[in-house]
Scaffold this active site. Structure first.
Site, mmCIF file in Angstrom:
data_model
loop_
_atom_site.group_PDB
_atom_site.id
_atom_site.type_symbol
_atom_site.label_atom_id
_atom_site.label_comp_id
_atom_site.label_asym_id
_atom_site.label_seq_id
_atom_site.Cartn_x
_atom_site.Cartn_y
_atom_site.Cartn_z
ATOM 1 C CB CYS A 163 -5.027 18.970 20.263
ATOM 2 S SG CYS A 163 -4.212 19.722 18.852
ATOM 3 C CB CYS A 166 -2.172 17.312 18.224
ATOM 4 S SG CYS A 166 -2.312 18.994 18.780
ATOM 5 C CG ASP A 167 -3.658 13.639 19.416
ATOM 6 O OD1 ASP A 167 -2.458 13.603 19.115
ATOM 7 O OD2 ASP A 167 -4.064 13.926 20.549
#
Ligand code: NAP
Length: 336
Positions: A163, A166-167
């Site tokens: 992801c 997200c990261d």
């Protein structure tokens, strides 16, 4: 948030940021009857809930992780109608959730283990409780496919992610690799150029399975380097990712690339383990539906990415959610 979130952290969703995780609270209900139980709180399930709850049906959504599903991983949805500048997946899902709740849909965090038929009712057996209902909508979506290469387990959450939304921000000024050549991989790669100094796309063929506009974007971005006809062979490092080894599929040669992060984006697999013995699935595990989105079991419907659809988009998931509500009303009218 307890065990469900811990489970999430241990899975391929490992690195969803804390701002998503804090939104959900385990709220176990006593055994209760509903008109309809919807399994999965992504765009398809939420839309079905909006329509059905607005139609005065008693609706429960059971979501095992985070309301919004994989749409939470989309930084900017550029092809969802009504948002000329694009819309963030989290923002859109939050609004859909609020709309479903406004019409009276209940949402509980729980993991469905099995669906059973009991006379004229269905029992949705879950980790926290059992729920009975007159009809079921399966909207459980998909999870990211893993490559199964050396180093995958060891570096999950230590530089290996599924992801970018997200990261990605962890890789400011660093080098990352994206594996895959579809729309997801190319989207992730473009998104990662905001942070990373270099984004290496590793794809097993010469041609991409993505929209022409996106292909143009990656080919003209100076931060993006292409490794075509190549597959990921190994992820290496000491305590976190430090390099990857690529294998050329044409001549078998190996090449090491120094890298700080790896994002796998090679497609997805349907979340159907809880219903594989109850519903007919195709060879890939997708739920087979008819023209009314009804499954092999009358009264059980399937919507969104989990069914055997040819197009997996937020817009088509929302379309399924709206469409199934009409079929559901017809089913309930006859079965009552
Ligand atoms: P996908 O379209 O199935 O693409 C998967 C990619 O990974 C392909 O390029 C495939 O290579 C590669 N791949 C698969 N298995 C591999 C393996 N074992 N080793 C190396 N490479 C492998 O999946 P996706 O990109 O996640 O997209 C899923 C669906 O969502 C699609 O319908 C897509 O159009 C849609 N989507 C749309 C958007 C958008 O329109 N904005 C954004 C994201 C996703 P090959 O090409 O050689 O098979």
């Amino acid at each position: 948030c307890g065990r469900p979130v811990q489970r999430l952290i241990n899975t391929e969703w490992s690195s969803l940021s804390a701002r998503y995780l804090t939104r959900m609270k385990a709220r176990k209900t006593a055994i209760k009857n509903y008109d309809v139980v919807i399994i999965g709180g992504g765009p398809a399930g939420l839309t079905a809930a909006i329509y059905a709850a607005r139609g005065k049906l008693d609706i429960l959504i059971i979501e095992k992780a985070l309301v919004g599903g994989t749409s939470l991983m989309i930084d900017k949805l550029e092809n969802y109608p009504g948002f000329p500048e694009g819309v963030n997946g989290y923002e859109l899902a939050t609004k859909m959730e609020a709309q479903a709740r406004r019409f009276g849909a209940e949402i509980v965090q729980d993991e469905v283990l099995e669906i059973k038929k009991d006379g004229g009712k269905f029992i949705v057996k879950s980790q926290g409780s059992d729920y009975t209902c007159k009809a079921v909508i399966v909207a459980s979506g998909t999870k990211p496919q893993k490559l199964g290469v050396e180093g995958e387990d060891r570096f999950t959450g230590k530089g290996l992610s599924w992801c970018a939304t997200c990261d990605g921000a962890f890789y400011k000024g660093l080098k990352v690799a994206v594996i895959g050549g579809g729309n997801s991989a190319l989207h992730e790669a473009v998104y990662l150029t905001r942070f990373a100094s270099e984004v290496h796309i590793v794809h097993r063929r010469q041609e991409f399975r993505a929209s022409p506009a996106l292909i143009d974007r990656i080919k003209t971005n100076p931060k993006i380097k292409l490794h075509l006809d190549s597959v990921l062979n190994k992820i290496d490092g000491s305590s976190k990712v430090e390099s990857i080894t690529l294998k050329n599929v044409k001549d078998g040669s190996l090449k090491e690339v120094k890298i700080d992060g790896v994002f796998e984006a090679i497609g997805s697999v349907p979340n159907t383990s809880f219903c594989k013995n109850f519903l007919r699935l195709d060879e890939k595990g997708n739920i087979i539906t008819d023209d009314s989105l009804e499954t092999s079991e009358p009264g059980v419907f399937a919507v969104g990415d989990v069914r055997n659809t040819k197009l997996r988009q937020v817009a088509t998931a929302v379309g399924d959610g709206a469409y199934v509500a009409a079929a559901l009303e017809r089913f309930l009218a006859v079965s009552n």
